[in-house]
Design an enzyme around this catalytic site. Structure first.
Site, PDB file in Angstrom:
ATOM      1  N   GLU A  35      -4.315  -3.503   5.179  1.00 40.19           N
ATOM      2  CA  GLU A  35      -4.483  -2.085   5.525  1.00 40.19           C
ATOM      3  C   GLU A  35      -5.696  -1.932   6.438  1.00 40.19           C
ATOM      4  O   GLU A  35      -6.770  -2.445   6.141  1.00 40.19           O
ATOM      5  CB  GLU A  35      -4.640  -1.249   4.248  1.00 40.19           C
ATOM      6  N   ARG A 109       0.414  13.992  -1.883  1.00 45.46           N
ATOM      7  CA  ARG A 109       0.558  12.654  -1.274  1.00 45.46           C
ATOM      8  C   ARG A 109      -0.289  11.608  -1.987  1.00 45.46           C
ATOM      9  O   ARG A 109       0.139  10.475  -2.182  1.00 45.46           O
ATOM     10  CB  ARG A 109       0.108  12.699   0.187  1.00 45.46           C
ATOM     11  N   TYR A 218       5.099  24.952  -1.845  1.00 44.76           N
ATOM     12  CA  TYR A 218       5.671  24.441  -3.095  1.00 44.76           C
ATOM     13  C   TYR A 218       4.557  23.897  -3.982  1.00 44.76           C
ATOM     14  O   TYR A 218       3.473  23.563  -3.501  1.00 44.76           O
ATOM     15  CB  TYR A 218       6.729  23.364  -2.816  1.00 44.76           C
ATOM     16  N   ASP A 304       7.800   5.199   8.956  1.00 44.26           N
ATOM     17  CA  ASP A 304       7.554   5.862  10.238  1.00 44.26           C
ATOM     18  C   ASP A 304       7.477   4.877  11.409  1.00 44.26           C
ATOM     19  O   ASP A 304       7.737   5.257  12.551  1.00 44.26           O
ATOM     20  CB  ASP A 304       6.241   6.665  10.189  1.00 44.26           C
TER      21      ASP A 304
HETATM   22  C1  LIG Z   1       3.504  18.117   8.070  1.00 46.15           C
HETATM   23  C2  LIG Z   1       4.237  16.982   7.426  1.00 46.15           C
HETATM   24  C3  LIG Z   1       4.978  17.204   6.283  1.00 46.15           C
HETATM   25  C4  LIG Z   1       5.712  16.168   5.684  1.00 46.15           C
HETATM   26  N1  LIG Z   1       6.442  16.440   4.572  1.00 46.15           N
HETATM   27  C5  LIG Z   1       7.208  15.457   4.021  1.00 46.15           C
HETATM   28  C6  LIG Z   1       8.003  15.715   2.882  1.00 46.15           C
HETATM   29  O1  LIG Z   1       8.006  16.833   2.332  1.00 46.15           O
HETATM   30  N2  LIG Z   1       8.768  14.710   2.365  1.00 46.15           N
HETATM   31  C7  LIG Z   1       8.776  13.454   2.928  1.00 46.15           C
HETATM   32  O2  LIG Z   1       9.493  12.578   2.419  1.00 46.15           O
HETATM   33  N3  LIG Z   1       8.032  13.164   4.025  1.00 46.15           N
HETATM   34  C8  LIG Z   1       7.252  14.133   4.575  1.00 46.15           C
HETATM   35  N4  LIG Z   1       6.489  13.854   5.667  1.00 46.15           N
HETATM   36  C9  LIG Z   1       6.584  12.522   6.286  1.00 46.15           C
HETATM   37  C10 LIG Z   1       5.774  11.453   5.582  1.00 46.15           C
HETATM   38  O3  LIG Z   1       4.433  11.881   5.448  1.00 46.15           O
HETATM   39  C11 LIG Z   1       5.819  10.146   6.365  1.00 46.15           C
HETATM   40  O4  LIG Z   1       7.130   9.876   6.776  1.00 46.15           O
HETATM   41  C12 LIG Z   1       5.340   8.976   5.514  1.00 46.15           C
HETATM   42  O5  LIG Z   1       4.015   9.185   5.102  1.00 46.15           O
HETATM   43  C13 LIG Z   1       5.444   7.666   6.288  1.00 46.15           C
HETATM   44  O6  LIG Z   1       4.874   6.637   5.536  1.00 46.15           O
HETATM   45  P1  LIG Z   1       4.550   5.242   6.214  1.00 46.15           P
HETATM   46  O7  LIG Z   1       3.999   4.381   5.131  1.00 46.15           O
HETATM   47  O8  LIG Z   1       5.711   4.762   7.001  1.00 46.15           O
HETATM   48  O9  LIG Z   1       3.437   5.565   7.298  1.00 46.15           O
HETATM   49  P2  LIG Z   1       1.857   6.068   7.089  1.00 46.15           P
HETATM   50  O10 LIG Z   1       1.811   6.927   5.901  1.00 46.15           O
HETATM   51  O11 LIG Z   1       1.469   6.548   8.408  1.00 46.15           O
HETATM   52  O12 LIG Z   1       1.130   4.703   6.733  1.00 46.15           O
HETATM   53  C14 LIG Z   1       0.844   3.726   7.713  1.00 46.15           C
HETATM   54  C15 LIG Z   1      -0.357   2.918   7.230  1.00 46.15           C
HETATM   55  O13 LIG Z   1      -0.559   1.815   8.109  1.00 46.15           O
HETATM   56  C16 LIG Z   1      -1.959   1.674   8.363  1.00 46.15           C
HETATM   57  N5  LIG Z   1      -2.065   0.958   9.641  1.00 46.15           N
HETATM   58  C17 LIG Z   1      -1.838   1.442  10.887  1.00 46.15           C
HETATM   59  N6  LIG Z   1      -1.997   0.463  11.797  1.00 46.15           N
HETATM   60  C18 LIG Z   1      -2.325  -0.668  11.110  1.00 46.15           C
HETATM   61  C19 LIG Z   1      -2.575  -2.035  11.494  1.00 46.15           C
HETATM   62  N7  LIG Z   1      -2.543  -2.415  12.786  1.00 46.15           N
HETATM   63  N8  LIG Z   1      -2.859  -2.940  10.533  1.00 46.15           N
HETATM   64  C20 LIG Z   1      -2.892  -2.569   9.227  1.00 46.15           C
HETATM   65  N9  LIG Z   1      -2.673  -1.296   8.805  1.00 46.15           N
HETATM   66  C21 LIG Z   1      -2.364  -0.367   9.734  1.00 46.15           C
HETATM   67  C22 LIG Z   1      -2.469   3.111   8.366  1.00 46.15           C
HETATM   68  O14 LIG Z   1      -3.865   3.164   8.147  1.00 46.15           O
HETATM   69  C23 LIG Z   1      -1.659   3.715   7.229  1.00 46.15           C
HETATM   70  O15 LIG Z   1      -2.296   3.552   5.972  1.00 46.15           O
HETATM   71  C24 LIG Z   1       5.707  14.865   6.267  1.00 46.15           C
HETATM   72  C25 LIG Z   1       4.935  14.625   7.402  1.00 46.15           C
HETATM   73  C26 LIG Z   1       4.202  15.666   7.993  1.00 46.15           C
HETATM   74  C27 LIG Z   1       3.377  15.370   9.214  1.00 46.15           C
END
Ligand SMILES: Cc1cc2nc3c(=O)[nH]c(=O)nc-3n(C[C@H](O)[C@H](O)[C@H](O)COP(=O)(O)OP(=O)(O)OC[C@H]3O[C@@H](n4cnc5c(N)ncnc54)[C@H](O)[C@@H]3O)c2cc1C
Length: 397
Positions: A35, A109, A218, A304
């Site tokens: 991370e 979250r 919510y 994402d």
């Molecule tokens: C306004 C808003 C409302 C939302 N509401 C919802 C909802 O109601 N329900 C839902 O399901 N989703 C919701 N989402 C979407 C959800 O927040 C994301 O889809 C989800 O958090 C994605 O998770 P992730 O682990 O893929 O990415 P992230 O949570 O972005 O995690 C990526 C991680 O990788 C780390 N990282 C980045 N680059 C590197 C690297 N080179 N080396 C090591 N680590 C790295 C970062 O620090 C981070 O910790 C919402 C989003 C927004 C913006």
């Protein structure tokens, strides 16, 4: 080597990375999770979890942990941001449980991340390193070599890029440029339930649809707090770190001009309770067009990094969790060569993720509709509300 567990490297320990670590360990892999951030600091905001995502958490034995911190709203209610009239509603609570075998949850979250992190912590097969960005990787065919910003290079059998919207793993694997700004801004805040005007303290997800904006609130933290999101159109702020909360809260007030006073009152309860609005410029990408864009050779993308979407179906984190569940099934195919396992993961996931991305984007257009489209939307919601809000294709799978 025969008899030895294979090693999975994960870039990113957000919700997707944590879920992937849990999933891979359950498939019998050794996991190293890297991370970038020095500490886990999930900023205050909420996440809705449909029964499709909750079902995965149940399968990992996390239902009790979820029940301890989440809220389980009784209904989804859609209102007009102009008249405050109810356009449609969908029972959640026991009705969702009965229909889909899992509840509809709303959660902070940090609580969702925390319960995944706690489960990962208990697994000796997972090693976590914070403050350690992955800089680049090389797939040699037999292994993946990963360069860390600190310390030695390391080698694994697979790399999963769960490094979010601005994924470096994706940039290197697909080279398809940065995500695009949607032109929408999300203001997010948390308030204690008691700070909301009394009529709005019910256990429900409330969505207000208005021209060029919508708002959702919510309960989270077992119902003690409320998460509020207001999404408006506007240019991306230049410098988010030095964002002026007071000035921009005024900008939010401005955007809500013309909406119903009841909605404005809900929004003002944040400032009145001493809360702060935070701003997210919303970005996405075109929906996935092929399996190849989720996994190539020994490298896979998840969450994402693979399929960013605007939050208009509230499924981004849900899709990351589902990805992890499918990754677990693929990694557990111990008689199959590793690249084929990742190929299976991608084949199983890409179309569903693409459908959810496309539907999220479409919802953005419908939620913010103006003119005749808004009129048609409201009429359809009044007539067929429950049928339009219930999504068996999404919640059942
Ligand atoms: C306004 C808003 C409302 C939302 N509401 C919802 C909802 O109601 N329900 C839902 O399901 N989703 C919701 N989402 C979407 C959800 O927040 C994301 O889809 C989800 O958090 C994605 O998770 P992730 O682990 O893929 O990415 P992230 O949570 O972005 O995690 C990526 C991680 O990788 C780390 N990282 C980045 N680059 C590197 C690297 N080179 N080396 C090591 N680590 C790295 C970062 O620090 C981070 O910790 C919402 C989003 C927004 C913006």
């Amino acid at each position: 080597m025969a008899g030895m567990s294979k090693q999975l490297l994960i870039a990113g320990a957000g919700i997707g990375g944590m879920a992937a670590a849990l999933a891979a360990a359950r498939a019998g892999w050794e996991v190293r999770l890297f991370e970038r951030a020095p500490v886990f600091a999930e900023v205050g905001a909420g996440v809705q979890l449909g029964p499709n995502a909750v079902r995965c958490l149940q399968a990992w034995g996390l239902e009790a942990a979820l029940r301890a911190v989440a809220a389980f709203p009784a209904q989804l209610q859609v209102r007009s941001a102009l008249s405050a009239g109810v356009l449609a509603s969908l029972p959640l609570g026991p009705s969702t449980l009965r229909r889909y075998g899992a509840p509809y949850a709303t959660i902070h979250r940090a609580d969702l991340h925390g319960l995944l992190a706690q489960a990962v912590q208990e697994l000796p097969a997972v090693q976590q390193t914070l403050d350690c960005p992955i800089v680049r990787h090389e797939d040699t065919g037999g292994a993946v070599l990963v360069r860390l910003a600190r310390g030695k290079d390391i080698e694994g059998d697979v790399l999963v890029g769960a490094d979010g919207l601005y994924s470096r793993t994706r940039a290197q694997l697909l080279g398809d440029g940065p995500p695009r700004f949607t032109g929408h801004l999300a203001y997010r805040a948390l308030v204690p339930l008691q700070a909301l005007p009394a009529p709005w303290r019910a256990s429900q997800v409330t969505a207000w649809l208005g021209p060029r904006l919508h708002a959702v609130h919510y309960p989270v933290r077992s119902g003690a707090w409320v998460n509020l999101v207001v999404i408006v159109h506007g240019p991306a702020p230049q410098d988010l770190e030095h964002w002026d909360h007071a000035a921009n809260a005024a900008g939010l007030e401005q955007a809500l001009c013309g909406t119903h006073p009841e909605l404005q009152e809900v929004v003002r309860s944040v400032a009145a309770a001493g809360g702060q609005w935070r701003l997210w410029p919303l970005c996405d990408r075109a929906p996935l067009a092929r399996a190849d864009d989720m996994a190539r050779g020994l490298v896979a993308l998840l969450g994402d990094a693979a399929h960013p979407m605007p939050p208009y179906l509230a499924q981004g984190a849900g899709m990351a969790i589902e990805d992890a569940m499918q990754l677990q099934a693929a990694l557990a195919m111990h008689d199959v060569e590793v690249p084929l396992r990742l190929r299976r993961y991608a084949l199983n996931r890409w179309q569903r993720a693409a459908r959810v991305q496309a539907r999220s984007q479409r919802n953005g257009r419908i939620f913010h509709a103006t003119g005749p489209l808004r009129w048609a939307r409201d009429a359809a919601l009044r007539l067929f509300g429950q049928r339009l809000l219930d999504l068996p294709w999404l919640y059942r799978a």
